[in-house]
Design an enzyme around this catalytic site. Structure first.
Site, PDB file in Angstrom:
ATOM      1  N   SER A  39     104.160 -52.938 -73.692  1.00  0.00           N
ATOM      2  CA  SER A  39     105.561 -52.683 -74.001  1.00  0.00           C
ATOM      3  C   SER A  39     105.924 -53.569 -75.179  1.00  0.00           C
ATOM      4  O   SER A  39     105.564 -54.753 -75.215  1.00  0.00           O
ATOM      5  CB  SER A  39     106.463 -52.949 -72.796  1.00  0.00           C
ATOM      6  OG  SER A  39     107.742 -52.391 -73.068  1.00  0.00           O
ATOM      7  N   GLU A  40     106.617 -52.999 -76.160  1.00  0.00           N
ATOM      8  CA  GLU A  40     106.724 -53.658 -77.461  1.00  0.00           C
ATOM      9  C   GLU A  40     107.562 -54.939 -77.442  1.00  0.00           C
ATOM     10  O   GLU A  40     107.538 -55.704 -78.393  1.00  0.00           O
ATOM     11  CB  GLU A  40     107.219 -52.680 -78.534  1.00  0.00           C
ATOM     12  CG  GLU A  40     108.587 -52.068 -78.292  1.00  0.00           C
ATOM     13  CD  GLU A  40     108.503 -50.751 -77.532  1.00  0.00           C
ATOM     14  OE1 GLU A  40     107.545 -50.559 -76.741  1.00  0.00           O
ATOM     15  OE2 GLU A  40     109.416 -49.918 -77.704  1.00  0.00           O
ATOM     16  N   ASN A  41     108.304 -55.177 -76.344  1.00  0.00           N
ATOM     17  CA  ASN A  41     109.049 -56.435 -76.284  1.00  0.00           C
ATOM     18  C   ASN A  41     108.134 -57.622 -75.978  1.00  0.00           C
ATOM     19  O   ASN A  41     108.597 -58.760 -75.986  1.00  0.00           O
ATOM     20  CB  ASN A  41     110.201 -56.353 -75.275  1.00  0.00           C
ATOM     21  CG  ASN A  41     109.731 -56.015 -73.887  1.00  0.00           C
ATOM     22  OD1 ASN A  41     108.850 -55.190 -73.712  1.00  0.00           O
ATOM     23  ND2 ASN A  41     110.292 -56.671 -72.908  1.00  0.00           N
ATOM     24  N   SER A  81     103.217 -58.481 -81.006  1.00  0.00           N
ATOM     25  CA  SER A  81     103.325 -57.193 -80.331  1.00  0.00           C
ATOM     26  C   SER A  81     103.149 -56.037 -81.313  1.00  0.00           C
ATOM     27  O   SER A  81     102.472 -55.048 -81.027  1.00  0.00           O
ATOM     28  CB  SER A  81     104.680 -57.089 -79.630  1.00  0.00           C
ATOM     29  OG  SER A  81     104.707 -55.973 -78.781  1.00  0.00           O
TER      30      SER A  81
END
Lengths: 210, 231
Positions: A39-41, A81
């Site tokens: 997940s990009e966070n 990320s």
């Protein structure tokens, strides 16, 4: 269609599921399938949704849902990320769409004059994941096709889409055009043609269903 | 050799932020958002701020306090979809919003922190977000020049700090915090726990203290806004 998309998530993949419909695909991936969800966070190795009452205030996915970290999962900053994304370490991303075109163009972030809340990480996911799947209803709520010959809305990324999963069909974007791969159970070829705004290349013989 | 104690008072440190300042704020959603620093900034009320933050939080939280107080002129962000108030203010022309692809936002901040002027990328080629950007030809293709993004102040939230300002973050509360801590002229960190120097394993430090100017201790009992959001 969620279950159908989940079948293309195979052991060993690193996968990012976009906000909304794509996130729900997670529920259809076999619990014992070794898949690294990014997940990009800032997490690789999402375990699943946090059980009610067990949420960790510091542990969310990019959509704001409370999640768990799988054993072996890692946390990192936003630059790392997206280094993972742009550097080609994502085997697959599944994204939503306002429009998707027969040439693989994707529009999913702005409807001028209506919706323009920002692009988030969609451009980089669409442009740099090794494989891009789009998960969408075949038509919009007014019955208009969302799969078009060319997008009319501003693009998220050019020529990025490999496969489209809808409630009616699975289609592949190949250099010679849009190929019908499978039909949803109970849906006819004629219905799909009528609901699609682009020419469909249809396989010879019987069409598999899902 | 002893190391400086950077602990300071919340009121004094935020008083340095004046009208027209450019302020980076860490956080992705709730995790990592320095709500206590933001709350004091709202209390002191400088105007015409430029904010750099991944998102605009949600109505009634964090960045939204600054927006609602009319303190923000310009917001550089990747997404404001969870804050209808920010969308309304943007559409009404009450704030100017620049949308940046999320990883490009992170990298532009990282570049500033690394003392670079910018970097070259193909992200957004052929889309609206490429319009108006400088381009460069390399290896027969066109790329965009992405300028570094620096700020006067960075407000960051750490799970743990030592008194010298070495920081660690918790889980997905890391996000933009270590990047912003490097990219501002003055970095102000709030920390849930502050330990004496030597209290954090040097191998475990996420942000080394030379990037941090001031340290604010949070009360043991955090404000409710730091908690799990009930939806």
């Amino acid at each position: 269609m969620l279950a159908r998309a989940a079948r293309d998530i195979t052991p060993g993949m690193t996968v990012n599921l976009g906000i909304g419909l794509p996130t729900q695909v997670m529920a259809y991936v076999a619990a014992d399938c070794p898949v690294c969800l990014h997940s990009e966070n800032g997490i690789a190795g999402v375990g699943g949704l946090a059980a009610p009452g067990k949420a960790d205030r510091n542990l969310i996915d990019a959509g704001g849902g409370y999640i768990t970290c799988a054993p072996g999962g890692a946390f990192f900053d936003s630059a790392v990320s997206f280094a993972l994304v742009r550097g080609g370490r994502l085997d697959l991303t599944l994204l939503g769409a306002f429009e998707v075109a027969a040439n693989g163009d994707l529009a999913n972030w702005i409807i001028p004059g209506k919706s323009a809340a920002g692009v988030g990480g969609a451009i980089e996911l669409a442009q740099k994941a090794r494989r891009v799947g789009v998960l969408t209803t075949h038509t919009d709520k007014h019955g208009n096709p969302k799969i078009l010959d060319r997008c009319t809305l501003p693009l998220t990324a050019v020529g990025c889409v490999n496969r489209i999963y809808t409630d009616m069909a699975v289609c592949d974007v190949l250099p010679d055009g849009l190929h019908l791969v499978e039909l949803a159970e109970g849906v006819s070829l004629a219905q799909v043609r009528a609901a699609t705004g682009a020419a469909l290349i249809v396989p010879e013989g019987s069409i598999p269903t899902f | 050799m002893p190391l400086l104690d950077k602990s300071t008072s919340l009121t004094e440190v935020i008083a340095q932020i004046r009208d027209g300042a450019c302020v980076m704020i860490g956080g992705f959603g709730v995790p990592g958002t320095p709500f206590t620093l933001i709350q004091e900034l709202v209390r002191q009320g400088p105007k015409n701020l430029t904010l750099i933050k991944n998102d605009a939080n949600e109505p009634g939280m964090g960045v939204d306090w600054l927006l609602s107080a009319g303190m923000v002129r310009r917001l550089i962000t990747s997404h404001v979809g969870l804050n209808g108030n920010a969308v309304r203010m943007m559409n009404a022309g009450e704030i100017e919003v620049e949308f940046v692809a999320q990883g490009i936002l992170a990298e532009r901040i990282r570049a500033a922190g690394a003392g670079l002027k910018g970097f070259v990328s193909d992200i957004g080629i052929g889309t609206l977000l490429a319009q108006g950007k400088q381009t460069v030809e390399m290896d027969g293709a066109t790329y965009l020049i992405e300028p570094a993004l620096e700020a006067d102040f960075a407000l960051v939230h750490a799970a743990r700090a030592d008194t010298f300002g070495n920081l660690t973050y918790a889980a997905t509360a890391r996000n933009f915090n270590p990047l912003m801590a490097m990219a501002a002229n003055c970095t102000i960190a709030e920390a849930e726990i502050i330990v004496p120097v030597g209290g954090i394993d040097p191998d475990a430090i996420h942000t080394p203290a030379p990037f941090v100017d001031h340290l604010v201790a949070l009360p043991q009992e955090l404000m409710e806004v730091y908690g799990v959001v009930k939806r």
